[in-house]
Design a protein around this motif. Structure first.
Motif, PDB file in Angstrom:
ATOM      1  N   TYR A   1       8.832   3.258 -12.342  1.00 13.36           N
ATOM      2  CA  TYR A   1       8.675   2.595 -11.048  1.00 13.36           C
ATOM      3  C   TYR A   1       7.853   1.314 -11.179  1.00 13.36           C
ATOM      4  N   LEU A   2       6.825   1.330 -12.001  1.00 11.96           N
ATOM      5  CA  LEU A   2       6.033   0.127 -12.227  1.00 11.96           C
ATOM      6  C   LEU A   2       6.861  -0.950 -12.916  1.00 11.96           C
ATOM      7  N   LEU A   3       7.735  -0.533 -13.828  1.00  9.87           N
ATOM      8  CA  LEU A   3       8.627  -1.487 -14.475  1.00  9.87           C
ATOM      9  C   LEU A   3       9.543  -2.149 -13.464  1.00  9.87           C
ATOM     10  N   LEU A   4      10.026  -1.381 -12.495  1.00  6.31           N
ATOM     11  CA  LEU A   4      10.878  -1.948 -11.452  1.00  6.31           C
ATOM     12  C   LEU A   4      10.099  -2.952 -10.599  1.00  6.31           C
TER      13      LEU A   4
ATOM     14  N   LEU B   1       7.673  -4.812 -11.703  1.00  2.99           N
ATOM     15  CA  LEU B   1       7.448  -5.994 -12.530  1.00  2.99           C
ATOM     16  C   LEU B   1       8.741  -6.680 -12.950  1.00  2.99           C
ATOM     17  N   LEU B   2       9.873  -6.064 -12.698  1.00  2.51           N
ATOM     18  CA  LEU B   2      11.147  -6.595 -13.167  1.00  2.51           C
ATOM     19  C   LEU B   2      11.416  -8.029 -12.713  1.00  2.51           C
ATOM     20  N   PRO B   3      11.086  -8.408 -11.480  1.00  4.69           N
ATOM     21  CA  PRO B   3      11.337  -9.803 -11.080  1.00  4.69           C
ATOM     22  C   PRO B   3      10.637 -10.834 -11.956  1.00  4.69           C
ATOM     23  N   PHE B   4       9.520 -10.455 -12.614  1.00  2.00           N
ATOM     24  CA  PHE B   4       8.794 -11.410 -13.440  1.00  2.00           C
ATOM     25  C   PHE B   4       9.535 -11.742 -14.733  1.00  2.00           C
ATOM     26  N   PHE B   5      10.621 -11.034 -15.009  1.00  5.52           N
ATOM     27  CA  PHE B   5      11.440 -11.371 -16.165  1.00  5.52           C
ATOM     28  C   PHE B   5      12.300 -12.609 -15.881  1.00  5.52           C
ATOM     29  N   VAL B   6      12.302 -13.065 -14.642  1.00  8.11           N
ATOM     30  CA  VAL B   6      13.037 -14.262 -14.238  1.00  8.11           C
ATOM     31  C   VAL B   6      12.032 -15.305 -13.762  1.00  8.11           C
ATOM     32  N   SER B   7      12.325 -16.552 -14.009  1.00 10.69           N
ATOM     33  CA  SER B   7      11.425 -17.643 -13.638  1.00 10.69           C
ATOM     34  C   SER B   7      11.116 -17.631 -12.146  1.00 10.69           C
ATOM     35  N   PHE B   8       9.881 -17.974 -11.821  1.00 12.50           N
ATOM     36  CA  PHE B   8       9.422 -18.052 -10.433  1.00 12.50           C
ATOM     37  C   PHE B   8      10.319 -18.978  -9.617  1.00 12.50           C
ATOM     38  N   VAL B   9      10.636 -20.130 -10.167  1.00 10.64           N
ATOM     39  CA  VAL B   9      11.460 -21.110  -9.449  1.00 10.64           C
ATOM     40  C   VAL B   9      12.876 -20.591  -9.264  1.00 10.64           C
ATOM     41  N   LEU B  10      13.437 -19.977 -10.307  1.00  6.14           N
ATOM     42  CA  LEU B  10      14.802 -19.463 -10.205  1.00  6.14           C
ATOM     43  C   LEU B  10      14.900 -18.361  -9.161  1.00  6.14           C
TER      44      LEU B  10
ATOM     45  N   TYR C   1       0.821  -1.221   0.000  1.00  2.08           N
ATOM     46  CA  TYR C   1       0.000   0.000   0.000  1.00  2.08           C
ATOM     47  C   TYR C   1       0.850   1.265   0.000  1.00  2.08           C
ATOM     48  N   PRO C   2       1.852   1.386   0.890  1.00  3.67           N
ATOM     49  CA  PRO C   2       2.683   2.601   0.822  1.00  3.67           C
ATOM     50  C   PRO C   2       3.410   2.767  -0.509  1.00  3.67           C
ATOM     51  N   MET C   3       3.881   1.648  -1.078  1.00  2.00           N
ATOM     52  CA  MET C   3       4.568   1.727  -2.367  1.00  2.00           C
ATOM     53  C   MET C   3       3.617   2.187  -3.459  1.00  2.00           C
ATOM     54  N   ALA C   4       2.433   1.578  -3.505  1.00  2.00           N
ATOM     55  CA  ALA C   4       1.452   1.957  -4.526  1.00  2.00           C
ATOM     56  C   ALA C   4       0.993   3.403  -4.324  1.00  2.00           C
TER      57      ALA C   4
END
Length: 283
Positions: A98-101, A103-112, A81-84
Motif C-alpha cells: 500500500y505504501l508503494l502504491l 509512492l508510485l506517482p513519484f516514479f513519474v516527473s512532477f511536471v508530467l 489521515y484516513p488512508m494512513a
C-alpha cells in the motif's frame, strides 16, 4: 579525537548546506537591494524600498498563494489521515504494498503528472467530453483555469508528503494502548480523540510543514492548470527572474515569501504546542 568526532560527522552536511544554501541566500540578499538592469549591470545601492514596493504590487498573489496552500493542506489532511490510519492499523502484511502504491506517482516527473491532469480535465478531454455528450454537465462547463483545478493539482502532487509522516506516527502507536483505553470503558471515538490523535500529532505537524510550504511557493500547478486569475506568487517570481530579468524584485519577493512562511510556521507551531508534539513523539 572523540570530542571532534561529532563535528567531523556533521562537517560534510554542513559544508553542503553552506555552499548550496547559505551562500546563494547571501548572494540573493545582496541582489535584492541592488539597482540596474541586465544590459548595464546591477549596482549595490541598498535599495530596501523594493521590498515594500514588491509587497504592495503583488499582495493579491501573496494572499492567493497562502489561501491556495492552506486550502490544499486542509484537504490533504482530510484525505491523508484516513488512508494512513487504515494502512497502519488495517494494512496487515500488505502495508509495504500500500505504501508503494502511495509512492508510485513519484516514479513519474512532477511536471508530467501535472500536464497529464491538464489533458484529463480539458474541455474536450477524456473526462468531460463524455459527460457533455451525455448531457450530464453543461456544454460550457470547464475545470481548467479555475481555483478548483489549481488546488486539486496541489493536493494530488503533495498528498504523499502528508500521508507518509502521518503513517509513521500512527505506526508507532502501540495497539495495546488503544485496547487499554477501551478496557477502561472508552468508546471508539474517545479512544481515538484521547489516545490515537494526540500520539499522531507529530506526523500531522511534519506533514503540514512538508506540504504547506512547497504548496504556497508552487508555480507549476498554477501555470499548467490555472489561468490569469489563478496566478500565484511563485509564478510572479519565475516571471521576474526569467522573463523580465528584474532580479532585485524577484529576490525581494523570494525573501518576503520565506519570511512569511517562517512567521506562519512559528505561529502554527505555537498554536499546536510544540512541546506537546515533542512529548507525544517521545512516547
Amino acid at each position: 579525537m572523540k570530542r571532534l568526532a561529532p563535528y567531523l560527522l556533521i562537517l560534510p552536511g554542513g559544508l553542503w548546506l553552506a555552499i548550496f544554501l547559505v551562500v546563494p541566500m547571501v548572494f540573493m540578499a545582496s541582489v535584492s537591494t541592488q539597482e540596474g538592469d541586465v544590459v548595464n549591470g546591477f549596482v549595490q545601492t541598498f535599495n530596501f524600498s523594493v521590498y515594500g514596493d514588491a509587497l504592495v504590487q503583488y499582495q493579491t498573489q501573496f494572499l492567493r498563494s497562502a489561501g491556495y496552500g492552506l486550502a490544499a493542506t486542509v484537504i490533504s489532511i482530510a484525505l491523508a489521515y484516513p488512508m494512513a490510519y487504515w494502512i497502519a492499523f488495517k494494512g496487515g502484511p500488505r502495508k509495504s504494498t500500500y505504501l508503494l502504491l502511495v509512492l508510485l506517482p513519484f516514479f513519474v516527473s512532477f511536471v508530467l503528472r501535472t500536464v497529464s491532469w491538464k489533458f484529463l480535465l480539458a474541455d474536450d478531454g477524456m473526462l468531460l467530453s463524455p459527460l457533455k455528450s451525455m448531457g450530464l454537465v453543461p456544454g460550457d462547463f470547464h475545470v481548467l483555469q479555475t481555483t478548483v483545478a489549481v488546488i486539486g493539482g496541489l493536493v494530488y502532487n503533495y498528498l504523499p508528503f502528508m500521508i507518509l509522516p502521518i503513517y509513521v506516527a500512527l505506526e508507532r502507536v502501540d495497539p495495546r494502548v488503544v485496547e487499554a483505553a477501551q478496557d477502561l470503558y472508552a468508546a471508539r471515538r474517545e479512544a481515538f480523540t484521547k489516545v490515537v490523535l494526540p500520539l499522531s500529532l507529530p506526523g500531522v505537524f511534519a506533514g503540514v510543514l512538508m506540504t504547506f510550504v512547497p504548496m504556497t511557493a508552487d508555480y507549476v500547478n498554477a501555470g499548467i492548470l490555472g489561468g490569469p486569475e489563478n496566478t500565484m506568487i511563485g509564478n510572479i517570481i519565475q516571471t521576474e527572474y526569467l522573463v523580465n530579468n528584474d532580479y532585485p524584485t524577484a529576490a525581494a519577493l523570494s525573501f518576503t515569501l520565506m519570511a512569511a512562511m517562517l512567521v506562519g510556521i512559528f505561529a502554527y507551531a505555537r498554536a499546536l504546542g510544540t512541546e506537546n508534539v515533542l512529548e507525544a513523539a517521545a512516547r
